[in-house]
Design a protein around this motif. Structure first.
Motif, PDB file in Angstrom:
ATOM      1  N   ALA A  45       0.838  -1.203   0.000  1.00  0.00           N
ATOM      2  CA  ALA A  45       0.000   0.000   0.000  1.00  0.00           C
ATOM      3  C   ALA A  45       0.873   1.254   0.000  1.00  0.00           C
ATOM      4  CB  ALA A  45      -0.939  -0.012   1.197  1.00  0.00           C
ATOM      5  N   LYS A  46       1.964   1.223   0.739  1.00  0.00           N
ATOM      6  CA  LYS A  46       2.882   2.368   0.774  1.00  0.00           C
ATOM      7  C   LYS A  46       3.500   2.601  -0.597  1.00  0.00           C
ATOM      8  CE  LYS A  46       3.903   1.620   5.617  1.00  0.00           C
ATOM      9  NZ  LYS A  46       4.878   1.280   6.633  1.00  0.00           N
ATOM     10  N   LEU A  47       3.898   1.533  -1.258  1.00  0.00           N
ATOM     11  CA  LEU A  47       4.484   1.656  -2.594  1.00  0.00           C
ATOM     12  C   LEU A  47       3.436   2.148  -3.594  1.00  0.00           C
ATOM     13  CD1 LEU A  47       6.918   1.336  -4.418  1.00  0.00           C
ATOM     14  CD2 LEU A  47       6.349  -1.082  -4.658  1.00  0.00           C
ATOM     15  N   THR A  48       2.216   1.682  -3.454  1.00  0.00           N
ATOM     16  CA  THR A  48       1.130   2.140  -4.319  1.00  0.00           C
ATOM     17  C   THR A  48       0.924   3.641  -4.152  1.00  0.00           C
ATOM     18  OG1 THR A  48       0.048  -0.016  -4.217  1.00  0.00           O
ATOM     19  CG2 THR A  48      -1.325   1.857  -4.862  1.00  0.00           C
ATOM     20  N   TYR A  49       0.913   4.117  -2.916  1.00  0.00           N
ATOM     21  CA  TYR A  49       0.770   5.550  -2.644  1.00  0.00           C
ATOM     22  C   TYR A  49       1.910   6.327  -3.303  1.00  0.00           C
ATOM     23  CZ  TYR A  49      -0.324   9.804  -0.039  1.00  0.00           C
ATOM     24  OH  TYR A  49      -0.671  11.088   0.307  1.00  0.00           O
TER      25      TYR A  49
END
Length: 104
Positions: A32-36
């Motif tokens: 999720a952090k990488l997606t953000y």
């Protein structure tokens, strides 16, 4: 930390930042952090962007199903808002760059 091998920005085509309030958040996954970060990378170009799910999934190295899960995770945590725009139109992702107060 020592950086070797030239200019870190020009060698790899730039860099993508992750706000500290996202990077240090224990309630969202690494995916999720990488997606953000990737959504933010596209949005910095013009303050908005419409990358497709396939492009985002390819950039992150995951399936579209995994990408969908990460986006839902970010939405649940309040880091993005998905604005549905109707049939045959791309959804708009609104990134929240305001840090939330940490709770213990």
């Amino acid at each position: 930390i020592i950086i070797q091998g030239g200019d870190i920005i020009s060698n790899g085509g730039g860099f993508t930042q992750v706000p500290n309030f996202i990077a240090g958040n224990k309630k969202v996954s690494v995916g999720a952090k990488l997606t953000y970060a990737v959504l933010l990378k596209y949005a910095w170009q013009n303050d908005f962007c419409f990358p497709g799910q396939k492009r985002l999934a390819d950039d992150i190295g995951v399936t579209k199903r995994s990408l969908f899960s990460f986006v839902k995770e970010l939405e649940k945590a309040g880091f993005i808002k998905i604005q549905r725009r109707g049939q045959d139109k791309v959804n708009q992702n609104i990134l929240n760059l305001k840090a939330r107060k940490r709770t213990a």
